[in-house]
Motif scaffolding. Sequence first.
Motif, PDB file in Angstrom:
ATOM      1  N   GLU A 150      42.604   5.666  11.230  1.00 41.91           N
ATOM      2  CA  GLU A 150      41.653   6.620  11.801  1.00 41.91           C
ATOM      3  C   GLU A 150      40.825   7.223  10.672  1.00 41.91           C
ATOM      4  O   GLU A 150      41.204   7.130   9.505  1.00 41.91           O
ATOM      5  CB  GLU A 150      42.405   7.742  12.518  1.00 41.91           C
ATOM      6  CG  GLU A 150      43.237   8.583  11.572  1.00 41.91           C
ATOM      7  CD  GLU A 150      44.015   9.687  12.262  1.00 41.91           C
ATOM      8  OE1 GLU A 150      43.439  10.359  13.130  1.00 41.91           O
ATOM      9  OE2 GLU A 150      45.193   9.878  11.908  1.00 41.91           O
ATOM     10  N   SER A 151      39.698   7.836  11.051  1.00 44.93           N
ATOM     11  CA  SER A 151      39.045   8.726  10.102  1.00 44.93           C
ATOM     12  C   SER A 151      39.394  10.131  10.539  1.00 44.93           C
ATOM     13  O   SER A 151      39.053  10.549  11.655  1.00 44.93           O
ATOM     14  CB  SER A 151      37.528   8.543  10.102  1.00 44.93           C
ATOM     15  OG  SER A 151      36.978   9.575   9.282  1.00 44.93           O
ATOM     16  N   ARG A 152      40.088  10.867   9.685  1.00 44.55           N
ATOM     17  CA  ARG A 152      40.360  12.271   9.968  1.00 44.55           C
ATOM     18  C   ARG A 152      39.030  13.026  10.024  1.00 44.55           C
ATOM     19  O   ARG A 152      38.033  12.586   9.455  1.00 44.55           O
ATOM     20  CB  ARG A 152      41.229  12.891   8.858  1.00 44.55           C
ATOM     21  CG  ARG A 152      42.489  12.126   8.552  1.00 44.55           C
ATOM     22  CD  ARG A 152      43.548  12.297   9.575  1.00 44.55           C
ATOM     23  NE  ARG A 152      43.985  13.677   9.702  1.00 44.55           N
ATOM     24  CZ  ARG A 152      44.927  14.090  10.536  1.00 44.55           C
ATOM     25  NH1 ARG A 152      45.519  13.228  11.339  1.00 44.55           N
ATOM     26  NH2 ARG A 152      45.277  15.350  10.591  1.00 44.55           N
ATOM     27  N   SER A 153      39.054  14.144  10.693  1.00 47.33           N
ATOM     28  CA  SER A 153      37.868  14.987  10.761  1.00 47.33           C
ATOM     29  C   SER A 153      37.483  15.400   9.335  1.00 47.33           C
ATOM     30  O   SER A 153      38.305  15.908   8.577  1.00 47.33           O
ATOM     31  CB  SER A 153      38.219  16.213  11.607  1.00 47.33           C
ATOM     32  OG  SER A 153      37.150  17.088  11.614  1.00 47.33           O
ATOM     33  N   VAL A 154      36.226  15.118   8.969  1.00 41.60           N
ATOM     34  CA  VAL A 154      35.843  15.315   7.560  1.00 41.60           C
ATOM     35  C   VAL A 154      35.192  16.681   7.316  1.00 41.60           C
ATOM     36  O   VAL A 154      34.434  17.168   8.154  1.00 41.60           O
ATOM     37  CB  VAL A 154      34.901  14.188   7.049  1.00 41.60           C
ATOM     38  CG1 VAL A 154      35.671  12.903   6.847  1.00 41.60           C
ATOM     39  CG2 VAL A 154      33.721  13.966   7.989  1.00 41.60           C
ATOM     40  N   PRO A 155      35.481  17.290   6.175  1.00 35.69           N
ATOM     41  CA  PRO A 155      34.961  18.623   5.876  1.00 35.69           C
ATOM     42  C   PRO A 155      33.568  18.587   5.265  1.00 35.69           C
ATOM     43  O   PRO A 155      32.979  19.626   5.018  1.00 35.69           O
ATOM     44  CB  PRO A 155      35.958  19.142   4.845  1.00 35.69           C
ATOM     45  CG  PRO A 155      36.420  17.921   4.135  1.00 35.69           C
ATOM     46  CD  PRO A 155      36.405  16.806   5.141  1.00 35.69           C
ATOM     47  N   ARG A 156      33.079  17.395   4.971  1.00 37.27           N
ATOM     48  CA  ARG A 156      31.721  17.271   4.453  1.00 37.27           C
ATOM     49  C   ARG A 156      31.167  15.906   4.825  1.00 37.27           C
ATOM     50  O   ARG A 156      31.905  15.046   5.316  1.00 37.27           O
ATOM     51  CB  ARG A 156      31.690  17.504   2.939  1.00 37.27           C
ATOM     52  CG  ARG A 156      32.638  16.646   2.148  1.00 37.27           C
ATOM     53  CD  ARG A 156      32.921  17.236   0.795  1.00 37.27           C
ATOM     54  NE  ARG A 156      31.825  16.964  -0.128  1.00 37.27           N
ATOM     55  CZ  ARG A 156      31.824  17.379  -1.384  1.00 37.27           C
ATOM     56  NH1 ARG A 156      32.832  18.093  -1.854  1.00 37.27           N
ATOM     57  NH2 ARG A 156      30.812  17.093  -2.182  1.00 37.27           N
ATOM     58  N   GLU A 157      29.870  15.725   4.614  1.00 40.72           N
ATOM     59  CA  GLU A 157      29.245  14.465   5.026  1.00 40.72           C
ATOM     60  C   GLU A 157      29.936  13.284   4.360  1.00 40.72           C
ATOM     61  O   GLU A 157      30.272  13.341   3.174  1.00 40.72           O
ATOM     62  CB  GLU A 157      27.761  14.505   4.619  1.00 40.72           C
ATOM     63  CG  GLU A 157      26.947  13.387   5.217  1.00 40.72           C
ATOM     64  CD  GLU A 157      25.465  13.567   4.899  1.00 40.72           C
ATOM     65  OE1 GLU A 157      24.807  14.395   5.560  1.00 40.72           O
ATOM     66  OE2 GLU A 157      24.972  12.883   3.978  1.00 40.72           O
ATOM     67  N   LYS A 158      30.136  12.248   5.157  1.00 38.63           N
ATOM     68  CA  LYS A 158      30.837  11.055   4.650  1.00 38.63           C
ATOM     69  C   LYS A 158      30.026   9.809   4.971  1.00 38.63           C
ATOM     70  O   LYS A 158      29.507   9.674   6.080  1.00 38.63           O
ATOM     71  CB  LYS A 158      32.211  10.972   5.323  1.00 38.63           C
ATOM     72  CG  LYS A 158      32.912   9.619   5.257  1.00 38.63           C
ATOM     73  CD  LYS A 158      34.276   9.681   5.926  1.00 38.63           C
ATOM     74  CE  LYS A 158      34.898   8.317   6.118  1.00 38.63           C
ATOM     75  NZ  LYS A 158      36.226   8.393   6.734  1.00 38.63           N
TER      76      LYS A 158
END
Length: 372
Positions: free
Chosen positions: A334-342
Amino acid sequence: MKALSSCSAFFLAFSRRDHTILISKNKNNRCSRLIISRHYMTASATTTTIQAEDSEDERRTRWHNEFTVNFLGPPHALASLSVGDTTIDGQITRLSSSPDLFLIRNHISSQMDRDSIKTGAIDNGMKLAGTTKSDENTVRKNSYLTWMNPYELLLSEECNQKKGVTPILLALLRSARSTFVHSTMNDLFDRGEYNYCMAEDVQVAKYDIGGMYNTHHDGYGRFLTVLTYLNGVGGTYFPFANNTSTNGATNTITCQREAELAAEGAGNSGLLVVGIEGIEAYNIGDDDYSNQTLPNNNTNITSDYSTVQIQPGDAVAFYNYNADGEKEWKSLHESRSVPREKWIVTNWFRSESLTGSLSSLYKASLLDEDET
Ligand SMILES: O=C(O)CCC(=O)C(=O)O
Ligand SMILES: [Fe+2]
């Protein structure tokens, strides 16, 4: 090559080292299936010593375990790496043996190239990724996608505008194929059997803050995923990745429900790819860290799961099918919820031998529809 006859089909056989590979041909002499020993993707060594007291089942299991090669898995040079081992050039480290998961340092080493891919993607038009089936999209959030076919770009007029990105995408594709696709599959490709190892268009994805992609299996015959981190933000989590041993018990997962599997595995094992956002950006299971390190200092082990620190341009490669041509559920991620643009760019390779005709598949739209 030696031709073998059959009523409705005939077979071609060729040898590679100690392996015999059969390709079934239909009447029109077009390949319909790659038959390599049992089911699809296994090969057998020519000799094996069987102890007399073994039951038929035991013999079969042992033969299968000891003498199978997964042509949908890593090529020999990578397959022989133990967890934590790195290739001589220092570039590729095995992160997990089940699933087969590797870290590639500096896969796209030039910042200019990484920026060109981002710009090329924006120019190509990025669309919100998500389902059309429900208002509330729980599969992906705040993420945008585009697909680019470097060969088409090369031929089309657009190529002139995008010539910055075309050679980069071509090089990326070639390097992914030559480094991560098994040589047997590449041999088939070189012989014109393209359907066994097809490269998809290159996908570029951007996640805004809070963007995520729920636990999933890449599926659709995508036996290999090569995912490069363009701006150094990670957040990819493999809940079932092992990081301790290559020779231990195989822990076969029989349950095929992704959500159930993810729930069982999360927090108990697994591997989290962390970038410049830092490990504290993600909260998975118990936060009980012990700061031990695997060989090569690549992986910080926590009591529950491991983390690996990536830099911009690093990549992960993982394999999604086992030697029987069945989905390797441990490659769920999965992609965890990201804290900055990815930003990531992904190469997928898929095989018709796994899915039947691929012509009816519709890449991104299909993914989004199905994973509602
Ligand atoms: O964004 C990530 O880290 C994972 C992306 C992914 O799994 C996919 O695109 O299939
Ligand atoms: Fe994925």
